[in-house]
Design a protein around this motif. Structure first.
Motif, PDB file in Angstrom:
ATOM      1  N   THR A 109       0.833  -1.207   0.000  1.00 56.11           N
ATOM      2  CA  THR A 109       0.000   0.000   0.000  1.00 56.11           C
ATOM      3  C   THR A 109       0.865   1.253   0.000  1.00 56.11           C
ATOM      4  OG1 THR A 109      -1.815  -1.125   1.161  1.00 56.11           O
ATOM      5  CG2 THR A 109      -1.782   1.272   1.259  1.00 56.11           C
ATOM      6  N   SER A 110       1.967   1.218   0.757  1.00 59.40           N
ATOM      7  CA  SER A 110       2.867   2.382   0.806  1.00 59.40           C
ATOM      8  C   SER A 110       3.532   2.646  -0.543  1.00 59.40           C
ATOM      9  CB  SER A 110       3.935   2.175   1.882  1.00 59.40           C
ATOM     10  OG  SER A 110       4.925   1.231   1.466  1.00 59.40           O
ATOM     11  N   LYS A 111       3.534   1.638  -1.409  1.00 59.75           N
ATOM     12  CA  LYS A 111       4.114   1.770  -2.751  1.00 59.75           C
ATOM     13  C   LYS A 111       3.040   1.996  -3.819  1.00 59.75           C
ATOM     14  CE  LYS A 111       8.282   0.966  -1.228  1.00 59.75           C
ATOM     15  NZ  LYS A 111       9.313   2.040  -1.210  1.00 59.75           N
ATOM     16  N   ASP A 112       1.830   2.381  -3.376  1.00 55.53           N
ATOM     17  CA  ASP A 112       0.697   2.627  -4.270  1.00 55.53           C
ATOM     18  C   ASP A 112       0.298   1.367  -5.035  1.00 55.53           C
ATOM     19  OD1 ASP A 112      -1.351   4.087  -5.398  1.00 55.53           O
ATOM     20  OD2 ASP A 112      -0.121   4.926  -7.013  1.00 55.53           O
ATOM     21  N   ILE A 113       0.314   0.245  -4.307  1.00 55.27           N
ATOM     22  CA  ILE A 113      -0.079  -1.043  -4.869  1.00 55.27           C
ATOM     23  C   ILE A 113      -1.205  -1.624  -4.024  1.00 55.27           C
ATOM     24  CG2 ILE A 113       0.647  -3.455  -5.168  1.00 55.27           C
ATOM     25  CD1 ILE A 113       3.438  -2.373  -5.881  1.00 55.27           C
ATOM     26  N   THR A 114      -2.262  -2.059  -4.679  1.00 56.44           N
ATOM     27  CA  THR A 114      -3.346  -2.772  -4.010  1.00 56.44           C
ATOM     28  C   THR A 114      -3.299  -4.221  -4.446  1.00 56.44           C
ATOM     29  OG1 THR A 114      -4.737  -0.787  -4.017  1.00 56.44           O
ATOM     30  CG2 THR A 114      -5.834  -2.892  -3.618  1.00 56.44           C
ATOM     31  N   TYR A 115      -3.011  -5.106  -3.496  1.00 51.27           N
ATOM     32  CA  TYR A 115      -3.006  -6.539  -3.789  1.00 51.27           C
ATOM     33  C   TYR A 115      -4.352  -7.090  -3.317  1.00 51.27           C
ATOM     34  CZ  TYR A 115      -1.179 -11.173  -4.721  1.00 51.27           C
ATOM     35  OH  TYR A 115      -0.981 -12.434  -5.246  1.00 51.27           O
ATOM     36  N   GLY A 116      -5.262  -7.300  -4.258  1.00 50.22           N
ATOM     37  CA  GLY A 116      -6.618  -7.694  -3.905  1.00 50.22           C
ATOM     38  C   GLY A 116      -6.877  -9.182  -3.920  1.00 50.22           C
ATOM     39  N   ASP A 117      -6.101  -9.927  -4.710  1.00 50.99           N
ATOM     40  CA  ASP A 117      -6.366 -11.359  -4.884  1.00 50.99           C
ATOM     41  C   ASP A 117      -5.688 -12.158  -3.768  1.00 50.99           C
ATOM     42  OD1 ASP A 117      -7.415 -13.620  -6.045  1.00 50.99           O
ATOM     43  OD2 ASP A 117      -5.855 -13.792  -7.577  1.00 50.99           O
ATOM     44  N   ILE A 118      -6.122 -11.895  -2.541  1.00 43.15           N
ATOM     45  CA  ILE A 118      -5.480 -12.495  -1.366  1.00 43.15           C
ATOM     46  C   ILE A 118      -6.060 -13.875  -1.113  1.00 43.15           C
ATOM     47  CG2 ILE A 118      -5.059 -12.265   1.101  1.00 43.15           C
ATOM     48  CD1 ILE A 118      -5.397  -9.207   0.684  1.00 43.15           C
ATOM     49  N   LYS A 119      -5.254 -14.879  -1.356  1.00 43.37           N
ATOM     50  CA  LYS A 119      -5.636 -16.258  -1.076  1.00 43.37           C
ATOM     51  C   LYS A 119      -4.371 -17.049  -0.807  1.00 43.37           C
ATOM     52  CE  LYS A 119      -6.124 -17.065  -6.068  1.00 43.37           C
ATOM     53  NZ  LYS A 119      -7.066 -17.423  -7.152  1.00 43.37           N
ATOM     54  N   SER A 120      -4.551 -18.181  -0.137  1.00 49.71           N
ATOM     55  CA  SER A 120      -3.390 -18.891   0.402  1.00 49.71           C
ATOM     56  C   SER A 120      -2.413 -19.378  -0.665  1.00 49.71           C
ATOM     57  CB  SER A 120      -3.851 -20.064   1.267  1.00 49.71           C
ATOM     58  OG  SER A 120      -4.709 -20.926   0.553  1.00 49.71           O
ATOM     59  N   ASN A 121      -2.891 -19.663  -1.891  1.00 54.64           N
ATOM     60  CA  ASN A 121      -1.956 -20.149  -2.907  1.00 54.64           C
ATOM     61  C   ASN A 121      -1.224 -19.014  -3.626  1.00 54.64           C
ATOM     62  OD1 ASN A 121      -4.302 -19.360  -4.195  1.00 54.64           O
ATOM     63  ND2 ASN A 121      -4.211 -20.940  -5.760  1.00 54.64           N
ATOM     64  N   ASN A 122      -1.544 -17.761  -3.289  1.00 55.78           N
ATOM     65  CA  ASN A 122      -0.798 -16.615  -3.826  1.00 55.78           C
ATOM     66  C   ASN A 122       0.231 -16.089  -2.831  1.00 55.78           C
ATOM     67  OD1 ASN A 122      -1.960 -16.509  -6.336  1.00 55.78           O
ATOM     68  ND2 ASN A 122      -3.467 -14.954  -5.811  1.00 55.78           N
ATOM     69  N   ILE A 123       0.261 -16.713  -1.646  1.00 54.31           N
ATOM     70  CA  ILE A 123       1.192 -16.297  -0.595  1.00 54.31           C
ATOM     71  C   ILE A 123       2.224 -17.394  -0.400  1.00 54.31           C
ATOM     72  CG2 ILE A 123       1.411 -15.673   1.833  1.00 54.31           C
ATOM     73  CD1 ILE A 123      -1.593 -14.808   1.647  1.00 54.31           C
ATOM     74  N   LEU A 124       3.489 -17.031  -0.459  1.00 52.77           N
ATOM     75  CA  LEU A 124       4.575 -17.992  -0.340  1.00 52.77           C
ATOM     76  C   LEU A 124       5.266 -17.836   1.005  1.00 52.77           C
ATOM     77  CD1 LEU A 124       6.156 -17.452  -3.887  1.00 52.77           C
ATOM     78  CD2 LEU A 124       4.439 -19.166  -3.230  1.00 52.77           C
ATOM     79  N   ILE A 125       5.597 -18.956   1.611  1.00 54.08           N
ATOM     80  CA  ILE A 125       6.385 -18.936   2.838  1.00 54.08           C
ATOM     81  C   ILE A 125       7.652 -19.754   2.607  1.00 54.08           C
ATOM     82  CG2 ILE A 125       5.082 -20.887   3.815  1.00 54.08           C
ATOM     83  CD1 ILE A 125       5.579 -19.567   6.606  1.00 54.08           C
ATOM     84  N   ASN A 126       8.768 -19.182   2.986  1.00 55.78           N
ATOM     85  CA  ASN A 126      10.048 -19.847   2.751  1.00 55.78           C
ATOM     86  C   ASN A 126      10.328 -20.845   3.865  1.00 55.78           C
ATOM     87  OD1 ASN A 126      13.195 -20.032   2.961  1.00 55.78           O
ATOM     88  ND2 ASN A 126      12.768 -19.206   0.922  1.00 55.78           N
ATOM     89  N   ARG A 127      10.581 -22.092   3.491  1.00 56.55           N
ATOM     90  CA  ARG A 127      10.776 -23.163   4.475  1.00 56.55           C
ATOM     91  C   ARG A 127      12.055 -22.993   5.277  1.00 56.55           C
ATOM     92  NH1 ARG A 127       9.877 -28.117   0.412  1.00 56.55           N
ATOM     93  NH2 ARG A 127      10.793 -26.550  -0.969  1.00 56.55           N
ATOM     94  N   ALA A 128      13.008 -22.260   4.742  1.00 57.05           N
ATOM     95  CA  ALA A 128      14.276 -22.060   5.458  1.00 57.05           C
ATOM     96  C   ALA A 128      14.218 -20.858   6.390  1.00 57.05           C
ATOM     97  CB  ALA A 128      15.414 -21.885   4.459  1.00 57.05           C
ATOM     98  N   THR A 129      13.589 -19.775   5.949  1.00 59.82           N
ATOM     99  CA  THR A 129      13.616 -18.522   6.719  1.00 59.82           C
ATOM    100  C   THR A 129      12.274 -18.159   7.348  1.00 59.82           C
ATOM    101  OG1 THR A 129      13.014 -17.176   4.783  1.00 59.82           O
ATOM    102  CG2 THR A 129      15.371 -17.642   5.129  1.00 59.82           C
ATOM    103  N   GLY A 130      11.189 -18.710   6.825  1.00 61.65           N
ATOM    104  CA  GLY A 130       9.862 -18.320   7.290  1.00 61.65           C
ATOM    105  C   GLY A 130       9.378 -17.015   6.685  1.00 61.65           C
ATOM    106  N   ASN A 131      10.169 -16.413   5.795  1.00 61.87           N
ATOM    107  CA  ASN A 131       9.789 -15.137   5.183  1.00 61.87           C
ATOM    108  C   ASN A 131       8.582 -15.296   4.261  1.00 61.87           C
ATOM    109  OD1 ASN A 131      11.882 -13.834   6.483  1.00 61.87           O
ATOM    110  ND2 ASN A 131      13.274 -13.918   4.727  1.00 61.87           N
ATOM    111  N   ILE A 132       7.739 -14.263   4.232  1.00 63.93           N
ATOM    112  CA  ILE A 132       6.531 -14.243   3.418  1.00 63.93           C
ATOM    113  C   ILE A 132       6.763 -13.412   2.163  1.00 63.93           C
ATOM    114  CG2 ILE A 132       4.152 -13.371   3.308  1.00 63.93           C
ATOM    115  CD1 ILE A 132       4.315 -15.854   4.982  1.00 63.93           C
ATOM    116  N   SER A 133       6.278 -13.912   1.041  1.00 68.39           N
ATOM    117  CA  SER A 133       6.287 -13.132  -0.198  1.00 68.39           C
ATOM    118  C   SER A 133       5.029 -13.464  -0.998  1.00 68.39           C
ATOM    119  CB  SER A 133       7.547 -13.410  -1.029  1.00 68.39           C
ATOM    120  OG  SER A 133       7.632 -14.787  -1.364  1.00 68.39           O
ATOM    121  N   PHE A 134       4.748 -12.659  -1.999  1.00 68.83           N
ATOM    122  CA  PHE A 134       3.554 -12.834  -2.823  1.00 68.83           C
ATOM    123  C   PHE A 134       3.947 -13.147  -4.263  1.00 68.83           C
ATOM    124  CE2 PHE A 134       1.625 -10.969   0.770  1.00 68.83           C
ATOM    125  CZ  PHE A 134       0.241 -11.137   0.680  1.00 68.83           C
TER     126      PHE A 134
END
Length: 251
Positions: A126-151
């Motif tokens: 949002t701070s970058k003037d981006i609206t990510y509307g398609d929020i669902k679990s298969n669009n969200i990635l979690i890294n098995r090594a670090t636990g970091n979240i990305s889209f």
């Protein structure tokens, strides 16, 4: 301003990639393995016929802007892909350790942490003037090594004056009733995700089913009293408070 590279394939080679190197299938495209270990190809298709098609100018402009911004917490475009002079997709970053949130076997505390991190990423967008509307679990990635979240699926965002391309029925209903797509829609969809992952017994529970449950004043365990105020407001998008419920969930 960085110039975005382009990879050129002939039609036959592109078809071979689509059918022999397929990684996954989405509503608009095939995701395919590339010839590198740390990238994937996204190639757009006609969902009815499976035919490779030219990407829209709207998508291209967003992909180009994302390449120039080098946005954090997201899959990043690296190069466009063209076939016979037409842009049909793009190459993007890939981390073998990333898995979709819906495939991660997280306990309750880990899931709450992941959802809180997801909220932080959405606020960063949002701070970058981006609206990510398609929020669902298969669009969200979690890294098995670090636990970091990305889209991922970053070409289907609202970015500046460039609109989302594909809007799901639940988000579409919110937009129609609320009167537009804004940051409250992001909180609304994130609340659905939180309820789906924490509040109900099946991760396949539909958002429509969640609304019916909330209308019946049935609340999930672990959501405190103020969270219930937010959840009540979700049953009518015109009255939605615009707040994230995850901060009011007990571990």
């Amino acid at each position: 301003m960085k110039r975005m590279p382009n990879i050129n394939f002939n039609y036959r080679d592109c078809c071979d990639i689509v059918y022999s190197q397929r990684f996954s299938v989405g509503g608009e495209a095939f995701i395919c393995f590339s010839d590198k270990s740390n990238t994937l190809y996204k190639i757009f298709i006609n969902p009815k016929t499976g035919e490779i098609i030219e990407m829209s100018d709207n998508k291209f402009k967003k992909i180009k802007s994302l390449y120039e911004k080098n946005l954090e917490h997201s899959v990043r475009p690296l190069a466009t892909i063209s076939v016979n002079g037409k842009l049909v997709g793009y190459e993007m970053t890939y981390d073998l350790m990333d898995i979709p949130l819906d495939q991660a076997r997280l306990n309750r505390v880990q899931m709450i942490d992941a959802l809180e991190d997801t909220k932080k990423v959405l606020l960063y967008f949002t701070s970058k003037d981006i609206t990510y509307g398609d929020i669902k679990s298969n669009n969200i990635l979690i890294n098995r090594a670090t636990g970091n979240i990305s889209f991922c699926d970053m070409d289907n965002i609202r970015m500046g004056n460039y609109s989302m391309d594909l809007i799901g029925k639940d988000l579409k209903k919110y937009i129609q009733m609320h009167g537009g797509l804004d940051e409250t829609a992001v909180a609304y969809m994130h609340n659905f995700l939180s309820l789906q992952q924490l509040g109900f017994p099946s991760k396949y529970t539909s958002y429509e089913g969640i609304i019916i449950t909330l209308n019946n004043k049935v609340y999930p365990n672990g959501f405190d009293d103020y969270a219930k105020v937010i959840l009540d407001s979700m049953t009518n998008p015109k009255e939605f408070t615009g707040e994230y419920a995850i901060q009011y969930v007990k571990k």
